[in-house]
Design an enzyme around this catalytic site. Structure first.
Site, PDB file in Angstrom:
ATOM      1  N   ASN A 127       0.848  -1.190   0.000  1.00 59.40           N
ATOM      2  CA  ASN A 127       0.000   0.000   0.000  1.00 59.40           C
ATOM      3  C   ASN A 127       0.886   1.243   0.000  1.00 59.40           C
ATOM      4  O   ASN A 127       2.115   1.144  -0.013  1.00 59.40           O
ATOM      5  CB  ASN A 127      -0.962  -0.022   1.192  1.00 59.40           C
ATOM      6  N   ALA A 146       1.181   1.459  11.523  1.00 61.33           N
ATOM      7  CA  ALA A 146       1.458   0.774  10.255  1.00 61.33           C
ATOM      8  C   ALA A 146       0.179   0.502   9.474  1.00 61.33           C
ATOM      9  O   ALA A 146      -0.884   0.265  10.057  1.00 61.33           O
ATOM     10  CB  ALA A 146       2.178  -0.540  10.533  1.00 61.33           C
ATOM     11  N   LYS A 165       8.293 -17.392 -10.653  1.00 57.99           N
ATOM     12  CA  LYS A 165       7.564 -16.227 -11.182  1.00 57.99           C
ATOM     13  C   LYS A 165       6.326 -16.692 -11.958  1.00 57.99           C
ATOM     14  O   LYS A 165       6.432 -17.570 -12.829  1.00 57.99           O
ATOM     15  CB  LYS A 165       8.494 -15.435 -12.106  1.00 57.99           C
TER      16      LYS A 165
HETATM   17  O1  PMT Z   1       2.891   6.210   6.421  1.00 59.01           O
HETATM   18  P1  PMT Z   1       2.314   7.515   5.925  1.00 59.01           P
HETATM   19  O2  PMT Z   1       2.489   7.693   4.430  1.00 59.01           O
HETATM   20  O3  PMT Z   1       2.790   8.696   6.726  1.00 59.01           O
HETATM   21  O4  PMT Z   1       0.724   7.443   6.116  1.00 59.01           O
HETATM   22  C1  PMT Z   1       0.174   7.400   7.396  1.00 59.01           C
HETATM   23  C2  PMT Z   1      -1.016   6.417   7.495  1.00 59.01           C
HETATM   24  C3  PMT Z   1      -2.143   6.922   6.599  1.00 59.01           C
HETATM   25  C4  PMT Z   1      -0.587   5.010   7.044  1.00 59.01           C
HETATM   26  C5  PMT Z   1      -1.438   6.379   9.004  1.00 59.01           C
HETATM   27  O5  PMT Z   1      -1.800   7.665   9.420  1.00 59.01           O
HETATM   28  C6  PMT Z   1      -2.588   5.406   9.217  1.00 59.01           C
HETATM   29  O6  PMT Z   1      -3.748   5.696   9.029  1.00 59.01           O
HETATM   30  N1  PMT Z   1      -2.245   4.160   9.631  1.00 59.01           N
HETATM   31  C7  PMT Z   1      -3.201   3.043   9.779  1.00 59.01           C
HETATM   32  C8  PMT Z   1      -3.462   2.420   8.448  1.00 59.01           C
HETATM   33  C9  PMT Z   1      -4.425   1.254   8.521  1.00 59.01           C
HETATM   34  O7  PMT Z   1      -4.044   0.148   8.202  1.00 59.01           O
HETATM   35  O8  PMT Z   1      -5.600   1.552   8.992  1.00 59.01           O
HETATM   36  P2  PMT Z   1      -6.829   0.462   9.172  1.00 59.01           P
HETATM   37  O9  PMT Z   1      -8.005   1.303   9.480  1.00 59.01           O
HETATM   38  O10 PMT Z   1      -6.879  -0.454   8.011  1.00 59.01           O
HETATM   39  O11 PMT Z   1      -6.369  -0.375  10.429  1.00 59.01           O
HETATM   40  C10 PMT Z   1      -6.782  -0.065  11.751  1.00 59.01           C
HETATM   41  C11 PMT Z   1      -5.693  -0.352  12.737  1.00 59.01           C
HETATM   42  O12 PMT Z   1      -5.443  -1.765  12.797  1.00 59.01           O
HETATM   43  C12 PMT Z   1      -4.349   0.297  12.461  1.00 59.01           C
HETATM   44  O13 PMT Z   1      -3.794   0.731  13.685  1.00 59.01           O
HETATM   45  C13 PMT Z   1      -3.507  -0.841  11.864  1.00 59.01           C
HETATM   46  O14 PMT Z   1      -2.100  -0.666  12.180  1.00 59.01           O
HETATM   47  C14 PMT Z   1      -4.079  -2.034  12.613  1.00 59.01           C
HETATM   48  N2  PMT Z   1      -4.003  -3.334  11.903  1.00 59.01           N
HETATM   49  C15 PMT Z   1      -4.680  -3.524  10.739  1.00 59.01           C
HETATM   50  C16 PMT Z   1      -4.664  -4.772  10.138  1.00 59.01           C
HETATM   51  C17 PMT Z   1      -3.907  -5.818  10.740  1.00 59.01           C
HETATM   52  N3  PMT Z   1      -3.847  -7.005  10.173  1.00 59.01           N
HETATM   53  N4  PMT Z   1      -3.250  -5.599  11.885  1.00 59.01           N
HETATM   54  C18 PMT Z   1      -3.291  -4.388  12.481  1.00 59.01           C
HETATM   55  O15 PMT Z   1      -2.668  -4.189  13.536  1.00 59.01           O
END
Ligand code: PMT
Length: 402
Positions: free
Chosen positions: A211, A276, A290
């Protein structure tokens, strides 16, 4: 006097008559057990000899952007990363204008641009220059960026006039600095684990799903937590950012790697911040060779990845902060994640707009916790990270004292 013990202060001296007062400032800072390094603009050397600052700080004084004595000619990057705090005293009208525009034509202005550390300025100039709209606009731009403005004071000025423009006394600057640094030290002695960047989910030996996360937001949060006094580890997906000084970085690639690294570390930490952008799914099968393009349509099956954030939140005694990246219904979805994953806090951001979100240097956050919320307006990610860390420190301490 040791309340600046182990603090690394970079004092920038620009070219004004008040430069002589900065010699006393160095003495006060070193008496408070800070390590001080001085950078002077060429004009400042017309007022005070660099040797004065060298003798008082016990460190060589840096004067030029391209210093052939430095091994790799990257003195500004080294200094920008070294400093816990940068203070410019005196800050002339010209220097304020320069940094408000982001100009970088000498060592001091360049490292102001390169640093992720907080900056304070102590303006000193003629009262007319201070009152001038140009200066006032520059100052308000600096304030918006989170730069702390110390003074100026009123009184007799070197030009013979009386009014506002006198540099704040070294004693007062030292007190202001101590207050500021102590306020910021909201996580002194605490430990923080931060995840940042994207994950990569392999499809075959040459391809992966990923992503747009650059890691900027997560790295800024790690630095802000370190500046607030915490010991910090960053578990980072593949990004092109340099590892921040004083922060342990564990580099990972896939969501599974990130999950394993976090689970191995988490029992040593009090606070977890999941910044993340973790891939929710991965290909069910990773081809060992591949994949050839001999089919018109290729159907892939995906398996769900483990949820790192939810797994951390289930553990006892870890203050868990999640992020929510949303393209619509931001508040509703963020609150649902806060509730369903039983988080202590969630920071939600839009990822469908031109400003903020992925890759940009700026962002805005809507922060929610079980009985409150706060809106952090659009700002550089470094500043926003400081504000988020302040909120985290506040809620973390509130939870641990009730
Ligand atoms: O890195 P940059 O370019 O500065 O951009 C910043 C950002 C947009 C990536 C950051 O601000 C942000 O929004 N990060 C979270 C991205 C995300 O995956 O959001 P989500 O709504 O899909 O996930 C919710 C939460 O669950 C997040 O804290 C994520 O880290 C966590 N997660 C998600 C899936 C997974 N399998 N495990 C997790 O821990």
């Amino acid at each position: 006097m040791g309340d600046l013990k182990d603090k690394k202060i970079l004092l920038g001296v620009s070219g004004g008559i008040a430069a002589y007062k900065s010699a006393e400032l160095v003495r006060l800072l070193t008496t408070s057990e800070a390590t001080v390094r001085v950078v002077m603009t060429p004009a400042a050397t017309q007022f005070v000899a660099p040797l004065t600052f060298q003798a008082l700080s016990n460190n060589p004084v840096r004067l030029s952007l391209l210093d052939s004595n430095e091994e790799n000619g990257m003195d500004h990057i080294h200094l920008a990363r070294w400093a816990d705090h940068i203070i410019i005293a005196p800050a002339t009208a010209d220097f304020l204008a320069k940094i408000s525009l982001g100009l970088a034509d000498d060592l001091l202005s360049t490292l102001c641009l390169a640093t992720g550390s907080p900056i304070s300025v102590a303006p000193a100039m003629n009262r007319g220059m201070w009152k001038n709209t140009a200066t006032q606009e520059n100052v308000s731009r600096l304030k918006k960026r989170g730069i702390q403005i110390l003074g100026p004071d009123s009184g007799n000025l070197a030009c013979g006039e009386t009014g506002e423009g006198r540099m704040r006394s070294p004693e007062e600057i030292c007190v202001d600095l101590k207050k500021y640094l102590n306020q910021r030290g909201g996580l002194q002695g605490n430990s923080v684990l931060v995840t940042a960047g994207p994950t990569r989910e392999a499809l075959d030996p040459v391809r992966y799903f990923s992503n747009r996360s650059s890691g900027k937001m997560g790295y800024a949060i790690a630095v802000a937590a370190k500046n607030a006094g915490a010991s910090v580890t960053l578990v980072s997906g593949p990004v092109s950012l340099l590892p921040p000084d004083g922060i342990r970085v564990i580099a990972v690639e896939s969501a599974h790697d990130m999950f394993n690294a976090v689970m191995e570390e988490i029992s040593n930490y009090q606070i977890f911040v999941g910044t993340a952008a973790v891939s929710d799914y991965k290909p069910s099968v990773v081809a060992s060779e591949k994949i050839k393009k001999d089919q018109d349509q290729l159907l892939l099956t995906l398996d769900k990845n483990p949820d790192i954030l939810a797994s951390v939140a289930k553990k006892e005694g870890i203050f868990t902060v999640g992020f929510a990246a949303e393209t619509h219904h931001l508040e509703r979805y963020a609150k649902a994640k806060l509730r369903d994953k039983q988080l202590d806090m969630i920071a939600a951001n839009w990822v469908s707009r031109d400003e903020g979100g992925f890759e940009n240097n700026e962002n805005a956050l809507q922060v929610y916790w079980p009985d409150g919320n706060s809106q952090l307006a659009m700002a550089p990610k470094t500043i926003l990270a400081d504000r988020l860390i302040e909120l985290i420190a506040e809620r973390f301490h509130a939870k641990n004292t009730t």
